[in-house]
Design an enzyme around this catalytic site. Structure first.
Site, PDB file in Angstrom:
ATOM      1  N   ASP A 177      -5.972  -5.950   5.623  1.00 40.15           N
ATOM      2  CA  ASP A 177      -7.144  -5.295   5.046  1.00 40.15           C
ATOM      3  C   ASP A 177      -8.211  -6.340   4.726  1.00 40.15           C
ATOM      4  OD1 ASP A 177      -8.767  -3.423   3.910  1.00 40.15           O
ATOM      5  OD2 ASP A 177      -7.505  -3.007   2.173  1.00 40.15           O
ATOM      6  N   ASP A 201      -3.392 -17.988   3.533  1.00 39.70           N
ATOM      7  CA  ASP A 201      -4.535 -18.693   2.926  1.00 39.70           C
ATOM      8  C   ASP A 201      -5.115 -19.723   3.891  1.00 39.70           C
ATOM      9  OD1 ASP A 201      -1.883 -19.329   2.254  1.00 39.70           O
ATOM     10  OD2 ASP A 201      -2.459 -20.700   0.671  1.00 39.70           O
ATOM     11  N   LYS A 242       2.957 -14.905   4.152  1.00 39.36           N
ATOM     12  CA  LYS A 242       3.004 -15.706   2.924  1.00 39.36           C
ATOM     13  C   LYS A 242       4.479 -15.892   2.545  1.00 39.36           C
ATOM     14  CE  LYS A 242       0.860 -17.735  -0.519  1.00 39.36           C
ATOM     15  NZ  LYS A 242      -0.040 -18.894  -0.369  1.00 39.36           N
ATOM     16  N   TYR A 290       0.800  -1.222   0.000  1.00 35.96           N
ATOM     17  CA  TYR A 290       0.000   0.000   0.000  1.00 35.96           C
ATOM     18  C   TYR A 290       0.837   1.278   0.000  1.00 35.96           C
ATOM     19  CZ  TYR A 290      -4.341  -2.595   0.805  1.00 35.96           C
ATOM     20  OH  TYR A 290      -5.414  -3.426   0.679  1.00 35.96           O
TER      21      TYR A 290
END
Ligand code: NAD
Length: 337
Positions: A233, A209, A175, A123
């Site tokens: 988010d 995930d 991740k 971001y």
């Protein structure tokens, strides 16, 4: 003690839910002097800028703000105002609690605090197109930046928050199996910080995930989550959904010396002006603000009134299965104080 704070009523349903929150705070005896300021479309209409200097000056002075949702004007030249505020005041920690209160939902025992890194990751706004031949937009890239400094302070914030609130476990969500460098650094730093708290807080790791799946199948096993900007988010809207939707979830944006409290939802243009919006998220954001300025007892009293009203399910808004309008729901909460 009087609290001096900036108030941004915002766009869409913002002014309605802000008024409801002001009414509740006054009824609870909260001692505020509010500096009302404009941002978003309301500011564009009034002064031609979505984030006027007067609003920034006010926040620089008060160092604490309650903000309703803002509409970011669509089109080139305007970046997200929320993002701009986070960057301007270096509000690095976004804290979004989600707790089961509304009865009759699929999940009963959710009590999660999601801590999202708020200033880095994908971001940061470093994006560009790559021209190939005649096509100026043949490819696009967005760059994710994780710094050791940023990762250290968000993990330390999450663990310290867990200790302060008597929580048991922090889950590092990442991740790093695919994004070996940026997510790898974030995870490595998280592991280092976890060691500082090893005698007080349990730590575990989850790939994002798998975490998303388990948040849906076994959300009650999660306590405090800490993760990077984009994952935070997405997962924080997911955790809102577990407990009854966006109308219920507040978010605190915390920096070293400034903090902005808000609802996580948007301006809800589909119901704006109808007087039916759920003001709970902004009310709970005001409670986070009260906690922040050392008025936790008052925050607890207001939260209890909100929760009792939601549990009873008699006078609640449409988004949580009732038929009350904003004013009637606010009256019901005030009656419970
Ligand atoms: P939204 O959150 O405004 O609305 C999504 C759905 O949730 C709508 O059906 C809406 O009616 C409902 N909803 C949201 N809040 C509610 C409440 N308090 N009570 C009852 N129902 C509620 O999301 P969107 O439609 O994607 O975005 C609309 C605008 O809001 C856009 O301009 C977007 O940029 C802006 N936005 C602002 C913020 C912010 O200021 N923090 C956050 C998200 C979106």
């Amino acid at each position: 003690m009087t609290i001096h704070a900036t108030l941004i009523p915002g766009d869409g349903i913002g002014p309605e839910i802000t008024d409801a929150t002001m009414r509740l705070l006054a009824a609870a005896g909260a001692d505020f002097t509010w500096d009302r300021q404009l941002a978003g479309m309301a500011a564009v209409t009034a002064v031609g800028s979505p984030l006027p200097e007067a609003t920034l000056d006010s926040i620089r002075r008060t160092r604490v703000a309650l903000k309703s949702p803002l509409e970011t004007p669509v089109g080139k030249g305007f970046r997200s105002i929320n993002l701009a505020l986070r960057m301007e005041f270096d509000l690095y920690a976004n804290v979004r609690p989600a707790r089961s209160v509304v009865p009759g939902l699929r999940y009963k025992d959710v009590d999660i605090i999601l801590v999202r890194e708020n200033t880095e990751g994908l971001y940061i706004g470093v994006e560009n197109y790559i021209r190939i031949g005649d096509d100026p937009r043949a490819a696009a890239q967005s760059i994710a930046v994780v710094t050791r400094f940023g990762a250290e302070r968000i993990h330390r914030y999450a663990f310290a928050l867990a200790v302060r609130l008597g929580r048991k476990k922090v889950t590092l969500v990442h991740k790093a199996n695919i994004l070996k460098l940026s997510q790898g650094l974030f995870l490595d730093v998280g592991r280092e910080i976890a060691k500082e708290f090893a005698d007080r807080i349990a730590v575990e790791e989850r790939i994002v995930d798998a975490c998303a799946m388990e948040l849906v199948t076994r959300p009650e096993r999660y306590d405090v989550l800490v993760t990077t900007n984009l994952f935070g988010d997405i997962l924080s809207d997911l955790t809102s959904g577990l407990v009854g939707g966006l109308g219920l979830t507040p978010g605190a944006n915390i920096g070293k010396d400034t903090a902005i409290f808000e609802a996580v939802h948007g301006t809800a243009p589909d119901i704006a002006g109808k007087g039916v919006a759920n003001p709970t998220a902004v009310m709970l954001a005001a409670c986070q603000l009260l906690d922040h300025v050392g008025q936790g007892a008052l925050a607890t009293r207001i939260r209890n009134a909100i929760e009792a009203t939601l549990r009873e399910q008699k006078t609640v808004t449409r988004d949580v299965g009732g038929s009350a309008n904003t004013a009637a729901y606010t009256d019901a909460v005030i009656a419970r104080l």
